[in-house]
Design a protein around this motif. Structure first.
Motif, PDB file in Angstrom:
ATOM      1  N   ILE A  25       0.845  -1.204   0.000  1.00  0.00           N
ATOM      2  CA  ILE A  25       0.000   0.000   0.000  1.00  0.00           C
ATOM      3  C   ILE A  25       0.873   1.244   0.000  1.00  0.00           C
ATOM      4  CG2 ILE A  25      -1.668   1.337   1.358  1.00  0.00           C
ATOM      5  CD1 ILE A  25      -2.743  -1.384   2.401  1.00  0.00           C
ATOM      6  N   THR A  26       1.911   1.235   0.821  1.00  0.00           N
ATOM      7  CA  THR A  26       2.796   2.391   0.948  1.00  0.00           C
ATOM      8  C   THR A  26       3.439   2.763  -0.381  1.00  0.00           C
ATOM      9  OG1 THR A  26       3.279   1.799   3.224  1.00  0.00           O
ATOM     10  CG2 THR A  26       4.839   3.262   2.152  1.00  0.00           C
ATOM     11  N   ARG A  27       3.786   1.774  -1.173  1.00  0.00           N
ATOM     12  CA  ARG A  27       4.481   2.040  -2.433  1.00  0.00           C
ATOM     13  C   ARG A  27       3.536   2.271  -3.612  1.00  0.00           C
ATOM     14  NH1 ARG A  27       7.804  -1.518   0.377  1.00  0.00           N
ATOM     15  NH2 ARG A  27       9.959  -0.817   0.537  1.00  0.00           N
ATOM     16  N   ILE A  28       2.483   1.468  -3.706  1.00  0.00           N
ATOM     17  CA  ILE A  28       1.621   1.508  -4.889  1.00  0.00           C
ATOM     18  C   ILE A  28       0.645   2.683  -4.866  1.00  0.00           C
ATOM     19  CG2 ILE A  28      -0.145   0.240  -6.190  1.00  0.00           C
ATOM     20  CD1 ILE A  28       2.672  -0.930  -6.421  1.00  0.00           C
ATOM     21  N   ALA A  29       0.045   2.968  -3.737  1.00  0.00           N
ATOM     22  CA  ALA A  29      -0.987   4.018  -3.683  1.00  0.00           C
ATOM     23  C   ALA A  29      -0.470   5.393  -4.136  1.00  0.00           C
ATOM     24  CB  ALA A  29      -1.595   4.089  -2.289  1.00  0.00           C
ATOM     25  N   PRO A  30       0.695   5.856  -3.670  1.00  0.00           N
ATOM     26  CA  PRO A  30       1.168   7.152  -4.177  1.00  0.00           C
ATOM     27  C   PRO A  30       1.472   7.136  -5.677  1.00  0.00           C
ATOM     28  CG  PRO A  30       2.274   6.637  -2.125  1.00  0.00           C
ATOM     29  CD  PRO A  30       1.519   5.402  -2.539  1.00  0.00           C
ATOM     30  N   MET A  31       1.930   5.990  -6.197  1.00  0.00           N
ATOM     31  CA  MET A  31       2.168   5.906  -7.641  1.00  0.00           C
ATOM     32  C   MET A  31       0.860   6.042  -8.405  1.00  0.00           C
ATOM     33  SD  MET A  31       4.899   2.870  -8.143  1.00  0.00           S
ATOM     34  CE  MET A  31       5.868   2.387  -6.749  1.00  0.00           C
ATOM     35  N   LEU A  32      -0.164   5.381  -7.916  1.00  0.00           N
ATOM     36  CA  LEU A  32      -1.480   5.503  -8.548  1.00  0.00           C
ATOM     37  C   LEU A  32      -1.994   6.936  -8.446  1.00  0.00           C
ATOM     38  CD1 LEU A  32      -3.131   2.199  -7.303  1.00  0.00           C
ATOM     39  CD2 LEU A  32      -2.501   2.750  -9.662  1.00  0.00           C
ATOM     40  N   GLY A  33      -1.759   7.571  -7.296  1.00  0.00           N
ATOM     41  CA  GLY A  33      -2.161   8.968  -7.132  1.00  0.00           C
ATOM     42  C   GLY A  33      -1.464   9.884  -8.124  1.00  0.00           C
ATOM     43  N   LEU A  34      -0.194   9.624  -8.364  1.00  0.00           N
ATOM     44  CA  LEU A  34       0.539  10.427  -9.346  1.00  0.00           C
ATOM     45  C   LEU A  34       0.012  10.190 -10.756  1.00  0.00           C
ATOM     46  CD1 LEU A  34       2.819  12.393  -9.974  1.00  0.00           C
ATOM     47  CD2 LEU A  34       4.375  10.440 -10.106  1.00  0.00           C
ATOM     48  N   MET A  35      -0.282   8.933 -11.074  1.00  0.00           N
ATOM     49  CA  MET A  35      -0.874   8.660 -12.389  1.00  0.00           C
ATOM     50  C   MET A  35      -2.208   9.384 -12.535  1.00  0.00           C
ATOM     51  SD  MET A  35      -0.151   4.604 -13.038  1.00  0.00           S
ATOM     52  CE  MET A  35      -1.041   4.584 -14.588  1.00  0.00           C
ATOM     53  N   GLY A  36      -3.018   9.332 -11.474  1.00  0.00           N
ATOM     54  CA  GLY A  36      -4.309  10.020 -11.509  1.00  0.00           C
ATOM     55  C   GLY A  36      -4.173  11.525 -11.570  1.00  0.00           C
ATOM     56  N   THR A  37      -3.025  12.034 -11.175  1.00  0.00           N
ATOM     57  CA  THR A  37      -2.764  13.462 -11.283  1.00  0.00           C
ATOM     58  C   THR A  37      -2.386  13.841 -12.710  1.00  0.00           C
ATOM     59  OG1 THR A  37      -1.986  13.532  -9.005  1.00  0.00           O
ATOM     60  CG2 THR A  37      -1.312  15.338 -10.424  1.00  0.00           C
ATOM     61  N   LEU A  38      -1.507  13.068 -13.287  1.00  0.00           N
ATOM     62  CA  LEU A  38      -0.961  13.426 -14.595  1.00  0.00           C
ATOM     63  C   LEU A  38      -1.903  13.139 -15.760  1.00  0.00           C
ATOM     64  CD1 LEU A  38       2.712  12.244 -14.063  1.00  0.00           C
ATOM     65  CD2 LEU A  38       1.810  14.569 -13.931  1.00  0.00           C
ATOM     66  N   ILE A  39      -2.678  12.073 -15.665  1.00  0.00           N
ATOM     67  CA  ILE A  39      -3.540  11.691 -16.796  1.00  0.00           C
ATOM     68  C   ILE A  39      -4.512  12.810 -17.190  1.00  0.00           C
ATOM     69  CG2 ILE A  39      -5.351  10.093 -17.558  1.00  0.00           C
ATOM     70  CD1 ILE A  39      -3.822   7.899 -15.959  1.00  0.00           C
ATOM     71  N   PRO A  40      -5.254  13.415 -16.261  1.00  0.00           N
ATOM     72  CA  PRO A  40      -6.207  14.445 -16.688  1.00  0.00           C
ATOM     73  C   PRO A  40      -5.567  15.797 -17.006  1.00  0.00           C
ATOM     74  CG  PRO A  40      -6.405  14.118 -14.330  1.00  0.00           C
ATOM     75  CD  PRO A  40      -5.437  13.093 -14.834  1.00  0.00           C
ATOM     76  N   LEU A  41      -4.317  15.996 -16.627  1.00  0.00           N
ATOM     77  CA  LEU A  41      -3.702  17.294 -16.875  1.00  0.00           C
ATOM     78  C   LEU A  41      -3.476  17.570 -18.356  1.00  0.00           C
ATOM     79  CD1 LEU A  41      -1.160  17.830 -13.962  1.00  0.00           C
ATOM     80  CD2 LEU A  41      -3.423  18.822 -14.285  1.00  0.00           C
ATOM     81  N   GLY A  42      -3.168  16.541 -19.139  1.00  0.00           N
ATOM     82  CA  GLY A  42      -2.977  16.738 -20.580  1.00  0.00           C
ATOM     83  C   GLY A  42      -4.217  17.306 -21.246  1.00  0.00           C
ATOM     84  N   PRO A  43      -5.351  16.617 -21.130  1.00  0.00           N
ATOM     85  CA  PRO A  43      -6.573  17.169 -21.715  1.00  0.00           C
ATOM     86  C   PRO A  43      -6.987  18.507 -21.081  1.00  0.00           C
ATOM     87  CG  PRO A  43      -6.867  14.840 -21.232  1.00  0.00           C
ATOM     88  CD  PRO A  43      -5.551  15.255 -20.662  1.00  0.00           C
ATOM     89  N   GLY A  44      -6.706  18.667 -19.797  1.00  0.00           N
ATOM     90  CA  GLY A  44      -7.045  19.928 -19.131  1.00  0.00           C
ATOM     91  C   GLY A  44      -6.265  21.103 -19.694  1.00  0.00           C
ATOM     92  N   LEU A  45      -4.971  20.894 -19.910  1.00  0.00           N
ATOM     93  CA  LEU A  45      -4.156  21.965 -20.481  1.00  0.00           C
ATOM     94  C   LEU A  45      -4.518  22.229 -21.937  1.00  0.00           C
ATOM     95  CD1 LEU A  45      -0.705  21.142 -18.853  1.00  0.00           C
ATOM     96  CD2 LEU A  45      -2.277  23.005 -18.265  1.00  0.00           C
ATOM     97  N   ALA A  46      -4.874  21.165 -22.664  1.00  0.00           N
ATOM     98  CA  ALA A  46      -5.326  21.353 -24.044  1.00  0.00           C
ATOM     99  C   ALA A  46      -6.620  22.168 -24.066  1.00  0.00           C
ATOM    100  CB  ALA A  46      -5.536  20.002 -24.719  1.00  0.00           C
ATOM    101  N   ALA A  47      -7.515  21.907 -23.105  1.00  0.00           N
ATOM    102  CA  ALA A  47      -8.765  22.661 -23.021  1.00  0.00           C
ATOM    103  C   ALA A  47      -8.495  24.119 -22.676  1.00  0.00           C
ATOM    104  CB  ALA A  47      -9.686  22.031 -21.979  1.00  0.00           C
ATOM    105  N   LEU A  48      -7.484  24.370 -21.853  1.00  0.00           N
ATOM    106  CA  LEU A  48      -7.122  25.747 -21.528  1.00  0.00           C
ATOM    107  C   LEU A  48      -6.701  26.496 -22.784  1.00  0.00           C
ATOM    108  CD1 LEU A  48      -6.548  27.980 -19.440  1.00  0.00           C
ATOM    109  CD2 LEU A  48      -4.256  27.000 -19.183  1.00  0.00           C
ATOM    110  N   GLY A  49      -5.971  25.807 -23.647  1.00  0.00           N
ATOM    111  CA  GLY A  49      -5.555  26.414 -24.915  1.00  0.00           C
ATOM    112  C   GLY A  49      -6.733  26.767 -25.806  1.00  0.00           C
TER     113      GLY A  49
END
Length: 155
Positions: free
Chosen positions: A73-97
């Motif tokens: 849990i200690t190792r996997i959960a933060p990695m999943l959190g980071l993935m969940g952070t980065l995945i929507p940022l691409g489309p979000g930044l494209a929408a900002l454009g």
């Protein structure tokens, strides 16, 4: 600017990972709740019962399994959190454009929520792992000492 089959494929795969990542994070949070309940049971009776059985091998194996789950849990959960952070940022930044602030807002909310979920689960796993290491180390030490004392009485 950048458009090729490989980039489009990569974007499609990445975008399709958000839902499984969110479900995996929810699973990790549920596992944290389960493990916290297990740890409370261990602390207030389970370890004592294990000591009374006197099976050093069983105590060692149970301790290893439970500590490994907390470490997972200690190792996997933060990695999943980071993935969940980065995945929507691409489309979000494209929408900002494109001037679509509502899409950016949604993407940022998802990004922050998944980060917090991953960190919460990681912190919980870390704390559980630390407590369990201490508890099982003490239990094994006491069981080994008792075993040595019994053997010394027979000599």
């Amino acid at each position: 600017m950048l458009s090729s089959f490989s980039i489009e494929t990569m974007h499609t795969i990445t975008g399709s990972l958000l839902e499984p990542v969110v479900w995996a994070l929810l699973f990790m949070l549920g596992l944290c709740i389960w493990e916290t309940g297990q740890a409370i049971g261990e602390r207030f009776g389970g370890l004592r019962q294990l000591a009374e059985r006197g099976d050093l091998y069983l105590a060692e194996q149970q301790g290893k399994r439970r500590i490994e789950r907390a470490d997972l849990i200690t190792r996997i959960a933060p990695m999943l959190g980071l993935m969940g952070t980065l995945i929507p940022l691409g489309p979000g930044l494209a929408a900002l454009g494109d001037g679509e602030l509502r899409i950016l807002t949604t993407a940022m909310t998802v990004a922050f929520d998944t980060t917090i979920m991953g960190l919460l689960a990681g912190i919980t796993g870390f704390i559980l792992g630390r407590f369990r290491r201490r508890w099982y180390d003490r239990l094994l030490y006491e069981m080994e000492t008792e075993l040595d004392n019994r053997e010394a009485c027979y000599e």
